[in-house]
Design an enzyme around this catalytic site. Structure first.
Site, PDB file in Angstrom:
ATOM      1  N   ARG A 167       0.861  -1.169   0.000  1.00  0.00           N
ATOM      2  CA  ARG A 167       0.000   0.000   0.000  1.00  0.00           C
ATOM      3  C   ARG A 167       0.906   1.231   0.000  1.00  0.00           C
ATOM      4  O   ARG A 167       2.029   1.183   0.492  1.00  0.00           O
ATOM      5  CB  ARG A 167      -0.906   0.021   1.237  1.00  0.00           C
ATOM      6  CG  ARG A 167      -1.831  -1.192   1.369  1.00  0.00           C
ATOM      7  CD  ARG A 167      -2.625  -1.098   2.672  1.00  0.00           C
ATOM      8  NE  ARG A 167      -3.571  -2.207   2.812  1.00  0.00           N
ATOM      9  CZ  ARG A 167      -3.298  -3.351   3.440  1.00  0.00           C
ATOM     10  NH1 ARG A 167      -2.111  -3.525   4.003  1.00  0.00           N
ATOM     11  NH2 ARG A 167      -4.200  -4.316   3.518  1.00  0.00           N
ATOM     12  N   LYS A 190      -2.373  -2.802   7.936  1.00  0.00           N
ATOM     13  CA  LYS A 190      -3.577  -2.336   8.616  1.00  0.00           C
ATOM     14  C   LYS A 190      -3.749  -3.057   9.953  1.00  0.00           C
ATOM     15  O   LYS A 190      -3.520  -4.253  10.063  1.00  0.00           O
ATOM     16  CB  LYS A 190      -4.808  -2.597   7.738  1.00  0.00           C
ATOM     17  CG  LYS A 190      -4.933  -1.644   6.560  1.00  0.00           C
ATOM     18  CD  LYS A 190      -6.248  -1.874   5.830  1.00  0.00           C
ATOM     19  CE  LYS A 190      -6.464  -0.870   4.713  1.00  0.00           C
ATOM     20  NZ  LYS A 190      -7.745  -1.083   4.018  1.00  0.00           N
ATOM     21  N   HIS A 258      -2.672   2.794  -6.054  1.00  0.00           N
ATOM     22  CA  HIS A 258      -3.233   1.554  -5.505  1.00  0.00           C
ATOM     23  C   HIS A 258      -3.461   0.513  -6.602  1.00  0.00           C
ATOM     24  O   HIS A 258      -3.451  -0.691  -6.331  1.00  0.00           O
ATOM     25  CB  HIS A 258      -4.548   1.842  -4.774  1.00  0.00           C
ATOM     26  CG  HIS A 258      -4.935   0.771  -3.801  1.00  0.00           C
ATOM     27  ND1 HIS A 258      -4.179   0.471  -2.683  1.00  0.00           N
ATOM     28  CD2 HIS A 258      -5.979  -0.100  -3.787  1.00  0.00           C
ATOM     29  CE1 HIS A 258      -4.749  -0.511  -2.015  1.00  0.00           C
ATOM     30  NE2 HIS A 258      -5.837  -0.882  -2.657  1.00  0.00           N
ATOM     31  N   ARG A 261      -0.751  -2.024  -6.779  1.00  0.00           N
ATOM     32  CA  ARG A 261      -0.894  -3.136  -5.821  1.00  0.00           C
ATOM     33  C   ARG A 261      -1.849  -4.185  -6.397  1.00  0.00           C
ATOM     34  O   ARG A 261      -1.595  -5.386  -6.312  1.00  0.00           O
ATOM     35  CB  ARG A 261      -1.397  -2.587  -4.488  1.00  0.00           C
ATOM     36  CG  ARG A 261      -1.750  -3.635  -3.426  1.00  0.00           C
ATOM     37  CD  ARG A 261      -2.054  -2.911  -2.123  1.00  0.00           C
ATOM     38  NE  ARG A 261      -2.931  -3.652  -1.239  1.00  0.00           N
ATOM     39  CZ  ARG A 261      -2.506  -4.503  -0.310  1.00  0.00           C
ATOM     40  NH1 ARG A 261      -1.217  -4.751  -0.182  1.00  0.00           N
ATOM     41  NH2 ARG A 261      -3.357  -5.115   0.489  1.00  0.00           N
ATOM     42  N   HIS A 284      -4.103  -9.318   3.574  1.00  0.00           N
ATOM     43  CA  HIS A 284      -5.554  -9.347   3.719  1.00  0.00           C
ATOM     44  C   HIS A 284      -5.931 -10.224   4.909  1.00  0.00           C
ATOM     45  O   HIS A 284      -5.427 -11.344   5.048  1.00  0.00           O
ATOM     46  CB  HIS A 284      -6.214  -9.922   2.456  1.00  0.00           C
ATOM     47  CG  HIS A 284      -6.189  -8.989   1.296  1.00  0.00           C
ATOM     48  ND1 HIS A 284      -6.362  -9.413  -0.011  1.00  0.00           N
ATOM     49  CD2 HIS A 284      -6.010  -7.644   1.221  1.00  0.00           C
ATOM     50  CE1 HIS A 284      -6.303  -8.378  -0.822  1.00  0.00           C
ATOM     51  NE2 HIS A 284      -6.089  -7.298  -0.098  1.00  0.00           N
ATOM     52  N   TYR A 293      -9.568 -11.049  -6.893  1.00  0.00           N
ATOM     53  CA  TYR A 293      -8.618 -11.088  -7.996  1.00  0.00           C
ATOM     54  C   TYR A 293      -8.870 -12.275  -8.932  1.00  0.00           C
ATOM     55  O   TYR A 293      -8.481 -12.232 -10.096  1.00  0.00           O
ATOM     56  CB  TYR A 293      -7.183 -11.117  -7.472  1.00  0.00           C
ATOM     57  CG  TYR A 293      -6.825  -9.843  -6.761  1.00  0.00           C
ATOM     58  CD1 TYR A 293      -6.623  -8.662  -7.470  1.00  0.00           C
ATOM     59  CD2 TYR A 293      -6.722  -9.799  -5.372  1.00  0.00           C
ATOM     60  CE1 TYR A 293      -6.319  -7.476  -6.815  1.00  0.00           C
ATOM     61  CE2 TYR A 293      -6.426  -8.615  -4.717  1.00  0.00           C
ATOM     62  CZ  TYR A 293      -6.223  -7.466  -5.448  1.00  0.00           C
ATOM     63  OH  TYR A 293      -5.935  -6.282  -4.805  1.00  0.00           O
TER      64      TYR A 293
END
Length: 312
Positions: A167, A190, A258, A261, A284, A293
């Site tokens: 990110r 995150k 982004h 990524r 994730h 994806y």
């Protein structure tokens, strides 16, 4: 705490409860500050609505025992002011969490809130670049830089985004301690979640080239990527560099930092990468996020098929 005019009606006890719940989410769940702000905004909106809707302060026990009719009235109110299905689902999730916490502390009956169905919405598919487009962007972001070291800096950042799937906040969060880049980077993503990311030689070389030209000392406790005056690099400057590159290359507005990524993940999947491994590389928390994806990859395969086998 943020929200609309109705939040002014929230009682001091409810405000204190919300602050305590947010503090626990930050400490126990490792929620990011962006997540905490979203929780605060959503639950404050809910509490403000209830205060006005019920016409008075019923205490914390009343907030932990909400009938389905009140919940539906709030959802209708939010949708009427333009809240989309995705945002509504997020707000309802925050309200569920807060209400369950309150019910546990005040012996409330939270069944109505906890059993409410979230509105359905279609997740937006990631919009990756093709491999050629991603490589072209990396080659062109430096074209309009004022100085050689800034050109090298921008190239190094976008190479990390595409080559490591970072990110933008993660790339710009690196400090001088990361230079020279190791073969494997430890990234804090995150919610404070850490992951290990292999670093391609091209990324190490790009960062090394930037470090050689950078006029500032890249000390261990300062940002690795610097702005023109030596402070931390503003992510908007990378977005602007990509805007200029995509204008030159004729790429769509979705060609953002982004998107690099997304391109990293999609191209790995196309090359036969394992979905679980890609999930770990991206950081994730849920495999369902990474599974988006597979839909992108299937859509691209169908486009190739249709070009190769046009309908009569």
């Amino acid at each position: 705490m943020t929200g609309g005019a109705d939040t002014l009606a929230i009682s001091p006890a409810a405000r204190a409860a919300l602050s305590e719940w947010l503090a626990q989410r930050r400490a126990l769940d490792g929620a990011s500050e962006n997540t905490i702000r979203a929780y605060s905004r959503d639950v404050a909106g809910w509490l403000g609505f209830l205060a006005v809707h019920r016409g008075g302060n019923e205490g914390l026990a009343g907030l932990a025992d909400v009938p389905l009719s009140d919940l539906r009235a709030w959802m209708a109110h939010e949708r009427a002011r333009g809240l989309g299905a995705r945002s509504m689902a997020r707000a309802l999730s925050a309200v569920r969490g807060f209400t369950a916490w309150l019910a546990d502390r005040h012996a409330g009956e939270a069944t109505a809130v906890l059993s409410a169905r979230s509105p359905k919405y279609r997740r937006k598919l990631p919009r990756p670049l093709t491999e050629d487009a991603a490589e072209a962007v990396i080659s062109h972001v430096a074209d309009q830089a004022r100085e050689d070291w800034i050109a090298a800096r921008d190239t190094a950042v976008v190479t990390l985004l595409y080559g490591c799937g970072l990110r933008i906040s993660e790339a710009l969060g690196l400090t001088g301690a990361a230079h020279p880049l190791p073969e494997v980077l430890r990234i804090r993503g995150k919610g404070g979640k850490e992951r290990l990311v292999p670093v391609l030689p091209a990324a190490r070389e790009a960062v090394a080239a930037y470090a050689d030209l950078c006029p500032y000392d890249l000390v261990a406790d300062r940002p690795l990527f610097r702005g023109a005056r030596g402070g931390a690099l503003n992510p908007r400057l990378i977005a602007l560099a990509m805007e200029r590159a995509r204008a030159t290359l004729g790429l769509p507005p979705t060609a953002t930092p982004h998107a690099l990524r997304h391109s990293f993940a999609t191209h790995l999947l196309s090359a036969g990468g394992d979905l679980r491994a890609i999930q770990e590389l991206l950081g994730h928390s849920s495999l369902s996020t990474t599974q988006a994806y597979t839909a992108v990859d299937a859509a691209r395969l169908m486009e190739v098929y249709e070009r190769a086998h046009p309908r009569a």
